[in-house]
Design a protein around this motif. Sequence first.
Motif, PDB file in Angstrom:
ATOM      1  N   ILE A 153      -1.743 -12.154 -12.570  1.00 54.83           N
ATOM      2  CA  ILE A 153      -1.748 -13.440 -13.095  1.00 54.83           C
ATOM      3  C   ILE A 153      -0.512 -13.888 -12.233  1.00 54.83           C
ATOM      4  O   ILE A 153      -0.811 -15.212 -12.023  1.00 54.83           O
ATOM      5  CB  ILE A 153      -1.109 -12.994 -14.532  1.00 54.83           C
ATOM      6  N   GLU A 154       0.753 -13.416 -12.056  1.00 54.90           N
ATOM      7  CA  GLU A 154       1.790 -14.176 -11.422  1.00 54.90           C
ATOM      8  C   GLU A 154       1.387 -14.716 -10.100  1.00 54.90           C
ATOM      9  O   GLU A 154       1.663 -16.068  -9.799  1.00 54.90           O
ATOM     10  CB  GLU A 154       2.840 -13.126 -11.427  1.00 54.90           C
TER      11      GLU A 154
ATOM     12  N   GLY B 171      -9.668 -15.847  -3.837  1.00 55.01           N
ATOM     13  CA  GLY B 171      -9.083 -17.162  -3.789  1.00 55.01           C
ATOM     14  C   GLY B 171      -8.233 -17.282  -2.652  1.00 55.01           C
ATOM     15  O   GLY B 171      -8.022 -18.305  -1.952  1.00 55.01           O
ATOM     16  N   LYS B 172      -7.206 -16.252  -2.240  1.00 55.86           N
ATOM     17  CA  LYS B 172      -6.295 -16.417  -1.241  1.00 55.86           C
ATOM     18  C   LYS B 172      -7.047 -16.438   0.070  1.00 55.86           C
ATOM     19  O   LYS B 172      -6.603 -17.086   1.118  1.00 55.86           O
ATOM     20  CB  LYS B 172      -5.620 -15.036  -1.358  1.00 55.86           C
ATOM     21  N   TYR B 173      -8.245 -15.853   0.102  1.00 55.68           N
ATOM     22  CA  TYR B 173      -9.128 -16.234   1.363  1.00 55.68           C
ATOM     23  C   TYR B 173      -9.612 -17.536   1.621  1.00 55.68           C
ATOM     24  O   TYR B 173      -9.534 -18.096   2.609  1.00 55.68           O
ATOM     25  CB  TYR B 173     -10.418 -15.082   1.188  1.00 55.68           C
TER      26      TYR B 173
ATOM     27  N   GLN C 237      -7.979 -20.201 -11.439  1.00 52.73           N
ATOM     28  CA  GLN C 237      -8.111 -20.653 -12.587  1.00 52.73           C
ATOM     29  C   GLN C 237      -8.934 -19.541 -13.620  1.00 52.73           C
ATOM     30  O   GLN C 237      -8.483 -19.324 -14.681  1.00 52.73           O
ATOM     31  CB  GLN C 237      -8.888 -21.926 -12.631  1.00 52.73           C
ATOM     32  N   LYS C 238      -9.680 -19.009 -12.745  1.00 51.91           N
ATOM     33  CA  LYS C 238     -10.684 -17.921 -13.458  1.00 51.91           C
ATOM     34  C   LYS C 238      -9.748 -16.848 -13.921  1.00 51.91           C
ATOM     35  O   LYS C 238      -9.925 -16.223 -15.136  1.00 51.91           O
ATOM     36  CB  LYS C 238     -11.562 -17.343 -12.535  1.00 51.91           C
ATOM     37  N   VAL C 239      -8.605 -16.346 -13.041  1.00 53.35           N
ATOM     38  CA  VAL C 239      -7.628 -15.552 -13.318  1.00 53.35           C
ATOM     39  C   VAL C 239      -6.775 -15.758 -14.571  1.00 53.35           C
ATOM     40  O   VAL C 239      -6.379 -15.093 -15.471  1.00 53.35           O
ATOM     41  CB  VAL C 239      -6.852 -14.842 -11.985  1.00 53.35           C
TER      42      VAL C 239
END
Length: 245
Positions: free
Chosen positions: A201-202, A172-174, A189-191
Amino acid sequence: MNIRLFSQLSIASLLLLLSGCATDEAYDKAGAEKQYDAAKQKINLGQYNAAAFDLEKFSATFPYSSYATKGELLRIFSAYRGGEYTLTETLSESFIERHPKHKHIDYAKYMLAMSYYMQRSTKEHDQTHNKKAIESFERLIREHPTSKYAKDVQPRIQKLYNSIGEHELLVGKYYFDQDRYVAAANRFQKVVKEYQTTSAIEESLYYLAASYAEMGLSKDARQMALLLRHNYPDSRWSSKAKDFL
């Protein structure tokens, strides 16, 4: 030759044949026990790969022996201790399929899960084995809740979930850094939905809020920021998310 003599000869032949079968059976049992004990001795000496090789020949030589299933289970153990995890996986799957009602089927299922677990990957790599390990551990717990092998698996399951959650966060960060905010939001969202008990999560909540903000979805960004602050008030990500409130 009269009928009476023929009958006597037939009975004598049959008795001789049965006697021969009994002798062969006793010989096979003795041979199986000898080879099985020899493999156990190699295991005691730490010669796991050699024992696994011998037990492969043992299974082919004595497939119907009373030691046959014991030999299969011992070979699973030998392969595992010898670091042959792919072989452990194959042997465990085969045992489970062929002996579904065996009294030690829980052990075979545990070893299948452990074979996947030992092939697990870090968050940077494909998570296939991690997911298979979770599935196998959870199957063990579900089908054999009182098994001694089901008692110590929860920490391993959590570790695997953490790895998968961190992997989704990393991907996601990529996407986020590539300005692909929709793709990034889908990962975060998946996490939030599937891996909310993990260490990812955070940060995922923060980046989900940031993704929404970049897409102009200020209401959704604020909602995620509030959720983060409510559940993790002391997190550094909560502090960073104040920009979205």
